[in-house]
Design a protein around this motif. Structure first.
Motif, PDB file in Angstrom:
ATOM      1  N   VAL A   1      -6.608  -1.608  -7.594  1.00  0.00           N
ATOM      2  CA  VAL A   1      -8.003  -1.433  -7.178  1.00  0.00           C
ATOM      3  C   VAL A   1      -8.223  -1.810  -5.718  1.00  0.00           C
ATOM      4  CG1 VAL A   1      -8.842  -1.747  -9.529  1.00  0.00           C
ATOM      5  CG2 VAL A   1      -8.687  -3.736  -8.016  1.00  0.00           C
ATOM      6  N   GLN A   2      -7.297  -2.590  -5.110  1.00  0.00           N
ATOM      7  CA  GLN A   2      -7.416  -2.951  -3.714  1.00  0.00           C
ATOM      8  C   GLN A   2      -6.672  -1.930  -2.848  1.00  0.00           C
ATOM      9  OE1 GLN A   2      -5.958  -4.932  -6.033  1.00  0.00           O
ATOM     10  NE2 GLN A   2      -7.247  -6.730  -6.325  1.00  0.00           N
ATOM     11  N   ALA A   3      -6.711  -2.145  -1.552  1.00  0.00           N
ATOM     12  CA  ALA A   3      -5.956  -1.312  -0.617  1.00  0.00           C
ATOM     13  C   ALA A   3      -4.778  -2.103  -0.071  1.00  0.00           C
ATOM     14  CB  ALA A   3      -6.852  -0.844   0.530  1.00  0.00           C
ATOM     15  N   SER A   4      -3.736  -1.406   0.347  1.00  0.00           N
ATOM     16  CA  SER A   4      -2.550  -2.073   0.888  1.00  0.00           C
ATOM     17  C   SER A   4      -1.919  -1.198   1.961  1.00  0.00           C
ATOM     18  CB  SER A   4      -1.528  -2.339  -0.229  1.00  0.00           C
ATOM     19  OG  SER A   4      -0.897  -1.128  -0.614  1.00  0.00           O
ATOM     20  N   ASP A   5      -0.946  -1.771   2.663  1.00  0.00           N
ATOM     21  CA  ASP A   5      -0.188  -1.003   3.649  1.00  0.00           C
ATOM     22  C   ASP A   5       0.653   0.090   3.002  1.00  0.00           C
ATOM     23  OD1 ASP A   5      -0.986  -2.098   6.081  1.00  0.00           O
ATOM     24  OD2 ASP A   5       0.506  -3.698   6.036  1.00  0.00           O
ATOM     25  N   ALA A   6       0.879  -0.008   1.702  1.00  0.00           N
ATOM     26  CA  ALA A   6       1.746   0.955   1.024  1.00  0.00           C
ATOM     27  C   ALA A   6       1.241   2.382   1.145  1.00  0.00           C
ATOM     28  CB  ALA A   6       1.880   0.574  -0.456  1.00  0.00           C
TER      29      ALA A   6
END
Length: 432
Positions: A375-380
């Motif tokens: 549900v979060q954002a990441s560098d991936a």
């Protein structure tokens, strides 16, 4: 020094991502300390600093497809949070390491580096190249990891697997499901920063008009809250339901194994709300409101900023269109400030998934690998274009309280969880 000692030393360096108070000297000190703590890694791996501080380390191996292991080293601020210990003290008390970054994301970075350093000492050579990527500005949606992804794309690097922060090894978060679950993100929601603006002529507060700018803005925000985005299924939710089915009572498990149950599962998760509901719907959070400068003057302009997390199946332009329909007021401008679409969906089967699942089994034999939507954002998300299966998984066993402390007060991790995370990465790197 133990792995916990090294993590504690890195926590004591306040690499805080904050545009107003960012201390570049802390980031320089962090990189220098890494070289001291992991000498073999810095001696034998190719090393580059990208975009002002992101780290790209390459461990050359055999001819197999490469692996990318990611963990950023910047952290969020601690101001105005009720910490019970020094957030940058790196204290270990009763087997628990306290401090900002213990879980997000210096702990996972240390787990990777410990595994690599140990294998280097043993003379191990990986089957394929290993790229270790550590962004320096992930918490502010920065450019570090994105620049490294662009470099790999330009070089034609096509990894077999990309692994970044995400789900963890948890227990008791899914109603009715017993035992530990290794929650592995197949995708992540997109993001949109949206601004609502209402303008008027202002004037003296003694003679207020019927439709004040601030009131029209408040009405728009109320309408948005009262009309949440619909819950909808997606392939990750279908895979999650199928994985959980064996641990549920027979009638429920049988239903979940059927693909025809997907809409029902989506509605059920959506009705539960909170983190569970966020798995299946686009969410809107009102993060900033501003209207007026003086107590006796009508606001000539009112603005509100929305943080929208976009579920798979929705997109940025569709979000804007729906918000405008909900607001139903031509005087309220709905403006996109920035946005990213939801990430492509990785597979919950095949060699890359099997490799991650086997590493989970090595570190946590009783944990069931379960795909889900992060549900979060990441560098991936920047690495999705490389053609690899991109997974979002933090190989730490954590409690609900420890999960809640990420980005909050009293962030912490157990030393036992750190040791297990190192074991996970050793198993991942030595597979194949």
């Amino acid at each position: 020094m133990t792995p916990a000692d090294r993590l504690a030393a890195l926590i004591r360096i306040p690499t805080v991502s904050d545009a107003a108070t960012r201390d570049e000297a802390a980031f320089v000190a962090f990189r220098a300390t890494l070289a001291e703590l992991y000498p073999l890694l810095h001696e034998r791996l190719e090393r580059a600093e990208v975009a002002g501080g992101a780290l790209h380390l390459v461990w050359r191996g055999g001819t197999a497809a490469p692996v990318v292991l990611m963990a950023h080293h910047d952290v969020v601020p601690v101001a105005d949070q009720p910490w019970h210990r020094d957030p940058f003290g790196g204290e270990v008390v009763d087997g628990v390491l306290h401090g900002r970054g213990a879980l997000d994301d210096k702990g996972p970075l240390v787990a990777v580096l410990e595994a690599v350093e140990g294998l280097l000492a043993e003379g191990f050579v990986p089957a394929g190249d290993v790229h270790v990527v550590s962004g320096h500005d992930e918490e502010v949606r920065g450019s570090g990891a994105q620049a490294i992804a662009q470099t790999l794309r330009a070089q034609g690097v096509r990894p077999a697997l990309v692994l970044d922060e995400g789900g963890a090894v948890v227990e008791g978060i899914v109603p009715g499901v017993a035992g530990r679950l290794a929650m592995i993100g197949l995708t992540e929601r997109g993001t949109a920063e949206v601004r609502l603006t209402v303008r008027s002529s202002g004037g003296h507060a003694a003679v207020p008009p019927r439709r004040q700018a601030a009131v029209r803005l408040a009405t728009a925000l109320t309408r948005i809250e009262r009309h949440p985005f619909p819950a909808r299924s997606n392939a990750a939710i279908v895979a999650m339901a199928a994985a959980l089915a064996p641990r549920l009572p027979a009638p429920v498990g049988a239903v979940l194994r059927s693909r025809t149950s997907a809409p029902l599962v989506a509605r059920l998760l959506g009705a539960l709300g909170g983190v569970t509901g966020a798995l299946v719907r686009t969410t809107v959070a009102v993060t900033r409101i501003r209207a007026g400068e003086a107590a006796n003057v009508l606001a000539a302009e009112g603005t509100a900023e929305l943080n929208v997390r976009i579920a798979p199946g929705d997109d940025v332009q569709g979000v804007l269109a729906r918000l405008r329909r909900i607001v139903r007021d031509p005087a309220v401008e709905v403006e996109l400030i920035a946005g990213d679409e939801p990430a492509p969906l990785s597979r919950a089967h095949g060699p890359a998934w099997d490799r991650v699942a086997a590493a989970v089994a090595a570190a946590y034999p009783d944990a069931l690998p379960v795909p889900y939507v992060m549900v979060q954002a990441s560098d991936a998300r920047h690495f999705s274009g490389l053609g690899a299966d991109v997974y979002r998984f933090m190989p730490f066993a954590i409690t609900a309280e420890e999960l809640a402390a990420i980005h909050g007060a009293d962030e912490r991790v157990s030393v036992a969880a750190l040791d297990a995370a190192i074991a996970f990465h050793r198993a991942l790197l030595t597979a194949g």
